[in-house]
Design a protein around this motif. Structure first.
Motif, PDB file in Angstrom:
ATOM      1  N   SER A 136     -35.013  33.123 102.586  1.00  0.00           N
ATOM      2  CA  SER A 136     -35.648  33.168 103.530  1.00  0.00           C
ATOM      3  C   SER A 136     -35.361  31.900 104.497  1.00  0.00           C
ATOM      4  CB  SER A 136     -37.537  32.430 102.858  1.00  0.00           C
ATOM      5  OG  SER A 136     -38.284  32.676 101.916  1.00  0.00           O
ATOM      6  N   TYR A 137     -34.581  30.859 103.452  1.00  0.00           N
ATOM      7  CA  TYR A 137     -33.948  29.972 104.638  1.00  0.00           C
ATOM      8  C   TYR A 137     -32.583  30.937 105.683  1.00  0.00           C
ATOM      9  CZ  TYR A 137     -32.251  26.010 105.713  1.00  0.00           C
ATOM     10  OH  TYR A 137     -31.107  24.738 107.171  1.00  0.00           O
ATOM     11  N   GLU A 138     -32.381  31.493 104.583  1.00  0.00           N
ATOM     12  CA  GLU A 138     -31.260  32.428 105.383  1.00  0.00           C
ATOM     13  C   GLU A 138     -31.621  33.436 106.705  1.00  0.00           C
ATOM     14  OE1 GLU A 138     -28.151  32.051 105.521  1.00  0.00           O
ATOM     15  OE2 GLU A 138     -28.302  30.498 103.772  1.00  0.00           O
ATOM     16  N   ILE A 139     -32.993  33.619 105.998  1.00  0.00           N
ATOM     17  CA  ILE A 139     -33.556  34.391 107.787  1.00  0.00           C
ATOM     18  C   ILE A 139     -33.793  33.616 108.557  1.00  0.00           C
ATOM     19  CG2 ILE A 139     -35.682  35.532 108.331  1.00  0.00           C
ATOM     20  CD1 ILE A 139     -35.675  36.950 105.087  1.00  0.00           C
ATOM     21  N   ALA A 140     -34.132  32.063 108.531  1.00  0.00           N
ATOM     22  CA  ALA A 140     -34.632  31.431 109.717  1.00  0.00           C
ATOM     23  C   ALA A 140     -33.444  31.058 110.342  1.00  0.00           C
ATOM     24  CB  ALA A 140     -35.572  29.768 108.130  1.00  0.00           C
ATOM     25  N   ARG A 141     -32.233  30.670 109.209  1.00  0.00           N
ATOM     26  CA  ARG A 141     -30.975  30.359 110.186  1.00  0.00           C
ATOM     27  C   ARG A 141     -30.176  31.764 111.174  1.00  0.00           C
ATOM     28  NH1 ARG A 141     -26.213  29.086 106.211  1.00  0.00           N
ATOM     29  NH2 ARG A 141     -25.626  28.897 108.188  1.00  0.00           N
ATOM     30  N   GLY A 142     -30.734  32.764 110.788  1.00  0.00           N
ATOM     31  CA  GLY A 142     -30.716  34.002 111.822  1.00  0.00           C
ATOM     32  C   GLY A 142     -31.231  33.519 112.917  1.00  0.00           C
ATOM     33  N   ILE A 143     -32.460  33.407 112.473  1.00  0.00           N
ATOM     34  CA  ILE A 143     -33.334  33.074 114.366  1.00  0.00           C
ATOM     35  C   ILE A 143     -33.584  31.936 114.461  1.00  0.00           C
ATOM     36  CG2 ILE A 143     -35.851  32.854 114.999  1.00  0.00           C
ATOM     37  CD1 ILE A 143     -36.857  34.316 112.188  1.00  0.00           C
ATOM     38  N   ALA A 144     -32.967  31.184 114.332  1.00  0.00           N
ATOM     39  CA  ALA A 144     -32.301  30.093 114.927  1.00  0.00           C
ATOM     40  C   ALA A 144     -30.902  29.799 116.101  1.00  0.00           C
ATOM     41  CB  ALA A 144     -32.169  28.958 113.623  1.00  0.00           C
ATOM     42  N   ASP A 145     -30.490  31.113 114.574  1.00  0.00           N
ATOM     43  CA  ASP A 145     -29.091  31.266 115.901  1.00  0.00           C
ATOM     44  C   ASP A 145     -29.700  32.029 117.704  1.00  0.00           C
ATOM     45  OD1 ASP A 145     -27.212  30.207 113.477  1.00  0.00           O
ATOM     46  OD2 ASP A 145     -26.863  32.331 112.616  1.00  0.00           O
ATOM     47  N   ILE A 146     -30.917  32.565 116.990  1.00  0.00           N
ATOM     48  CA  ILE A 146     -30.731  33.270 118.506  1.00  0.00           C
ATOM     49  C   ILE A 146     -31.503  32.804 119.753  1.00  0.00           C
ATOM     50  CG2 ILE A 146     -31.895  35.451 119.522  1.00  0.00           C
ATOM     51  CD1 ILE A 146     -29.295  35.870 118.081  1.00  0.00           C
ATOM     52  N   THR A 147     -32.738  31.804 118.897  1.00  0.00           N
ATOM     53  CA  THR A 147     -33.810  30.717 119.560  1.00  0.00           C
ATOM     54  C   THR A 147     -33.106  29.454 120.012  1.00  0.00           C
ATOM     55  OG1 THR A 147     -34.346  30.566 117.830  1.00  0.00           O
ATOM     56  CG2 THR A 147     -35.686  32.773 118.231  1.00  0.00           C
ATOM     57  N   ALA A 148     -32.614  28.959 118.446  1.00  0.00           N
ATOM     58  CA  ALA A 148     -32.161  27.540 119.105  1.00  0.00           C
ATOM     59  C   ALA A 148     -33.861  26.272 118.481  1.00  0.00           C
ATOM     60  CB  ALA A 148     -32.118  26.427 120.601  1.00  0.00           C
ATOM     61  N   ILE A 149     -34.875  27.435 117.309  1.00  0.00           N
ATOM     62  CA  ILE A 149     -35.969  26.668 117.222  1.00  0.00           C
ATOM     63  C   ILE A 149     -35.049  26.005 116.122  1.00  0.00           C
ATOM     64  CG2 ILE A 149     -37.633  26.406 116.328  1.00  0.00           C
ATOM     65  CD1 ILE A 149     -38.362  29.327 118.113  1.00  0.00           C
ATOM     66  N   PRO A 150     -35.686  24.552 116.203  1.00  0.00           N
ATOM     67  CA  PRO A 150     -35.282  23.520 114.790  1.00  0.00           C
ATOM     68  C   PRO A 150     -36.086  24.475 113.083  1.00  0.00           C
ATOM     69  CG  PRO A 150     -36.692  22.929 115.477  1.00  0.00           C
ATOM     70  CD  PRO A 150     -36.571  23.624 117.186  1.00  0.00           C
ATOM     71  N   ILE A 151     -35.130  24.400 112.418  1.00  0.00           N
ATOM     72  CA  ILE A 151     -35.628  24.549 110.989  1.00  0.00           C
ATOM     73  C   ILE A 151     -36.472  23.493 109.983  1.00  0.00           C
ATOM     74  CG2 ILE A 151     -35.363  25.460 108.359  1.00  0.00           C
ATOM     75  CD1 ILE A 151     -33.272  27.086 110.040  1.00  0.00           C
ATOM     76  N   SER A 152     -37.204  23.755 109.729  1.00  0.00           N
ATOM     77  CA  SER A 152     -37.871  22.598 108.394  1.00  0.00           C
ATOM     78  C   SER A 152     -38.143  22.702 107.041  1.00  0.00           C
ATOM     79  CB  SER A 152     -39.414  21.626 109.429  1.00  0.00           C
ATOM     80  OG  SER A 152     -40.116  20.952 108.327  1.00  0.00           O
ATOM     81  N   ASP A 153     -37.080  22.577 106.373  1.00  0.00           N
ATOM     82  CA  ASP A 153     -37.374  22.787 104.846  1.00  0.00           C
ATOM     83  C   ASP A 153     -38.433  21.873 104.738  1.00  0.00           C
ATOM     84  OD1 ASP A 153     -36.490  24.147 103.082  1.00  0.00           O
ATOM     85  OD2 ASP A 153     -34.452  23.449 102.217  1.00  0.00           O
ATOM     86  N   CYS A 154     -39.163  22.138 104.600  1.00  0.00           N
ATOM     87  CA  CYS A 154     -40.414  21.099 103.975  1.00  0.00           C
ATOM     88  C   CYS A 154     -41.768  21.164 102.830  1.00  0.00           C
ATOM     89  CB  CYS A 154     -41.448  20.210 105.556  1.00  0.00           C
ATOM     90  SG  CYS A 154     -42.375  21.276 105.950  1.00  0.00           S
ATOM     91  N   LEU A 155     -41.598  22.241 102.798  1.00  0.00           N
ATOM     92  CA  LEU A 155     -41.898  22.678 102.073  1.00  0.00           C
ATOM     93  C   LEU A 155     -41.447  22.930 100.323  1.00  0.00           C
ATOM     94  CD1 LEU A 155     -44.253  25.856 103.262  1.00  0.00           C
ATOM     95  CD2 LEU A 155     -45.088  24.196 102.839  1.00  0.00           C
ATOM     96  N   ARG A 156     -42.260  22.880  99.347  1.00  0.00           N
ATOM     97  CA  ARG A 156     -41.115  22.772  98.329  1.00  0.00           C
ATOM     98  C   ARG A 156     -42.170  22.893  96.512  1.00  0.00           C
ATOM     99  NH1 ARG A 156     -38.094  21.429 100.587  1.00  0.00           N
ATOM    100  NH2 ARG A 156     -36.551  19.729 100.509  1.00  0.00           N
ATOM    101  N   VAL A 157     -41.523  24.236  96.633  1.00  0.00           N
ATOM    102  CA  VAL A 157     -42.546  25.003  94.880  1.00  0.00           C
ATOM    103  C   VAL A 157     -42.189  24.182  93.857  1.00  0.00           C
ATOM    104  CG1 VAL A 157     -41.249  26.260  95.248  1.00  0.00           C
ATOM    105  CG2 VAL A 157     -42.966  26.772  94.559  1.00  0.00           C
TER     106      VAL A 157
END
Length: 232
Positions: A136-157
């Motif tokens: 899921s983080y890799e998917i977020a990276r792909g989206i960030a590549d296009i949008t430049a929206i920052p990723i927040s890895d703020c959830l834990r499990v």
């Protein structure tokens, strides 16, 4: 020009192939050939209208604005195996490339307008160590590549049993209280958080994560995105 010639020569010697059907990719194709792109069982869900995703993650006091999912996940199909390789086959680049392709379409449709943070659904530390990555983080990276929206890895499990092969009620029970927001996470009051996962099944994982985000950031707007969606 020279670099393009080199790439063309290397493409003849070591051709890139479509990850779905195995055909050699031609110039301009990326990860998937045109035939498989056209044949992808897309959901058509990509906006703020009430959708099947909204129905699955509906919960009292949990407003979700935008929802998007690219294609239907059907077990034992080539498209399902594509995501399986991205998740379990040590191929995180597949998840990132798929996300880039999908994000390009959504970007031009205005889906990401107003989104301020990308938040990947977490996996347990044990799973992350054994796989080496969170898909899921890799998917977020792909989206960030296009949008430049920052990723927040703020959830834990915390470590928990897998959701695979559980029914809706069992998934809901398994997902309760296993997610949390890291203590130092902070967003402005007008934040619009996009929760990201690879596949939405029952929606229990999304609901659990969204609930924790809303508890911590009650004024934030919430939206969701996945690469795939199972049939209900």
């Amino acid at each position: 020009m020279i670099s393009q010639w080199i790439n063309d020569i290397l493409g003849v010697i070591f051709p890139n192939i479509c990850e779905v059907c195995g055909r050699p990719l031609v110039h301009g194709e990326n990860l998937l050939c045109l035939h498989c792109r056209v044949g992808m069982p897309v959901t058509g869900i990509n906006g703020d209208g009430f959708s099947e995703i909204h129905k699955r993650i509906a919960a009292p006091g949990l407003p979700v604005e935008k929802a998007a999912s690219w294609f239907r996940y059907v077990r034992d199909t080539d498209y399902a195996r594509l995501l399986h390789r991205a998740k379990y086959g040590n191929r995180p680049a597949i998840a990132r490339k798929l996300a880039r392709i999908y994000a390009e379409t959504l970007f031009h449709q205005g889906f990401f307008d107003g989104i301020t943070e990308l938040i990947p659904v977490p996996i347990s530390r044990f799973k992350r160590l054994s796989r080496g990555y969170n898909q899921s983080y890799e998917i977020a990276r792909g989206i960030a590549d296009i949008t430049a929206i920052p990723i927040s890895d703020c959830l834990r499990v915390r470590r928990h049993s897998t959701q695979t092969r559980r029914n809706y009620y069992e998934r809901w029970l398994n997902a309760r209280s296993i997610y949390s927001v890291v203590t130092d996470a902070s967003f402005p009051p007008d934040a619009h958080l996009l929760l990201i996962d690879d596949v939405i099944t029952s929606g229990a994982t999304m609901v659990a994560c969204l609930t924790e985000l809303q508890k911590r950031f009650p004024e934030a707007r919430l939206s969701v995105l996945s690469l795939a969606l199972t049939s209900s």
